[in-house]
Design a protein around this motif. Structure first.
Motif, PDB file in Angstrom:
ATOM      1  N   ASN A  80      44.307-124.375   8.037  1.00 32.37           N
ATOM      2  CA  ASN A  80      43.856-124.113   9.417  1.00 32.37           C
ATOM      3  C   ASN A  80      44.537-124.979  10.374  1.00 32.37           C
ATOM      4  OD1 ASN A  80      42.325-121.777   8.607  1.00 32.37           O
ATOM      5  ND2 ASN A  80      40.677-123.157   7.976  1.00 32.37           N
ATOM      6  N   ILE A  81      45.356-126.014  10.084  1.00 32.49           N
ATOM      7  CA  ILE A  81      45.875-126.744  11.108  1.00 32.49           C
ATOM      8  C   ILE A  81      47.283-126.216  11.553  1.00 32.49           C
ATOM      9  CG2 ILE A  81      47.047-129.237  11.273  1.00 32.49           C
ATOM     10  CD1 ILE A  81      45.230-130.048   9.423  1.00 32.49           C
ATOM     11  N   PRO A  82      47.422-126.048  13.023  1.00 33.43           N
ATOM     12  CA  PRO A  82      48.789-125.595  13.344  1.00 33.43           C
ATOM     13  C   PRO A  82      49.955-126.505  12.763  1.00 33.43           C
ATOM     14  CG  PRO A  82      47.238-125.800  15.205  1.00 33.43           C
ATOM     15  CD  PRO A  82      46.748-126.345  13.820  1.00 33.43           C
ATOM     16  N   GLY A  83      51.034-126.023  12.536  1.00 35.53           N
ATOM     17  CA  GLY A  83      52.250-126.701  11.876  1.00 35.53           C
ATOM     18  C   GLY A  83      52.661-127.834  12.946  1.00 35.53           C
ATOM     19  N   ASP A  84      52.457-127.706  14.087  1.00 36.71           N
ATOM     20  CA  ASP A  84      53.245-128.840  15.084  1.00 36.71           C
ATOM     21  C   ASP A  84      52.021-129.798  15.436  1.00 36.71           C
ATOM     22  OD1 ASP A  84      52.070-127.092  16.758  1.00 36.71           O
ATOM     23  OD2 ASP A  84      53.365-126.990  18.258  1.00 36.71           O
ATOM     24  N   HIS A  85      50.895-129.740  14.955  1.00 40.88           N
ATOM     25  CA  HIS A  85      49.787-130.608  15.471  1.00 40.88           C
ATOM     26  C   HIS A  85      49.919-131.987  15.043  1.00 40.88           C
ATOM     27  CE1 HIS A  85      45.693-131.920  15.999  1.00 40.88           C
ATOM     28  NE2 HIS A  85      45.744-131.019  17.081  1.00 40.88           N
ATOM     29  N   PRO A  86      49.695-132.899  15.976  1.00 37.76           N
ATOM     30  CA  PRO A  86      49.680-134.269  15.557  1.00 37.76           C
ATOM     31  C   PRO A  86      48.892-134.767  14.337  1.00 37.76           C
ATOM     32  CG  PRO A  86      49.062-134.151  17.837  1.00 37.76           C
ATOM     33  CD  PRO A  86      49.331-132.763  17.213  1.00 37.76           C
TER      34      PRO A  86
END
Length: 191
Positions: A80-86
């Motif tokens: 559930n983490i967006p691919g570009d999230h830090p």
């Protein structure tokens, strides 16, 4: 806990007095304190070096390339983490520090990863599945090369400090896989 330590120290002093080993007891206290300071400074050096390497990796952009290599694994674990999230980068840094047996250096990186994961959390009072996965992965981390352990063994004169690499790799891999499987099982049961 403090009371327990106080009781143990008092018993040790009384025992040293009755056995006539008060001088040896006193010497061992100072030797232990000296060793503790030496090990602490040694570990501080390792943490400082790793934090410097981490900073260089971040500033050069290399960490994003490394994170890209880890993305398939991390994406599978953290769906559930967006691919570009830090948080992907923060998790990658933490995993890398743990893989190299630098648990002390991994701690601030882990805190950063949790903060980044918390930024994605709509309900601040609850923990997300991604946070749970990260905590489990961080706690039961796979260690490829346990630099801290090797360094401590070498500083105490071990003739082959690297002999721990394979047993540590096997043990940490088994523990990490088991922990992730148990977490997955509990998630399915509690749905």
């Amino acid at each position: 806990m403090n009371v327990l330590w106080l009781i143990m120290i008092c018993i040790s002093i009384v025992f040293a007095i009755f056995t006539g080993n008060l001088e040896a007891f006193t010497k061992s206290i100072f030797d232990g304190a000296k060793a503790a300071v030496e090990i602490s400074l040694f570990l501080l050096g390792i943490v400082s070096v790793w934090m410097g390497i981490t900073r260089i990796l971040e500033d050069s952009g290399l960490i994003y390339r490394i994170a890209h290599l880890f993305r398939p694994i991390i994406s599978r674990l953290f769906r559930n983490i967006p691919g570009d999230h830090p948080s992907i980068t923060a998790i990658t840094l933490n995993v890398l520090a743990n893989m190299f047996g630098l648990g002390n250096a991994a701690t601030p990186l882990g805190i950063n990863a949790i903060q980044e994961l918390d930024a994605l959390n709509p309900e601040k009072e609850t923990i997300t599945p991604e946070m749970m996965t990260f905590i489990v992965l961080n706690t039961a981390s796979i260690q490829l090369i346990p630099f801290s352990v090797i360094g401590i063994l070498a500083s105490y004169g071990d003739s082959n400090p690297a002999a721990v690499v394979l047993p540590v790799l096997v043990a940490t891999t088994v523990s990490a896989v088991t922990a992730l499987l148990v977490l997955s099982l509990f998630r399915r049961i509690l749905r």
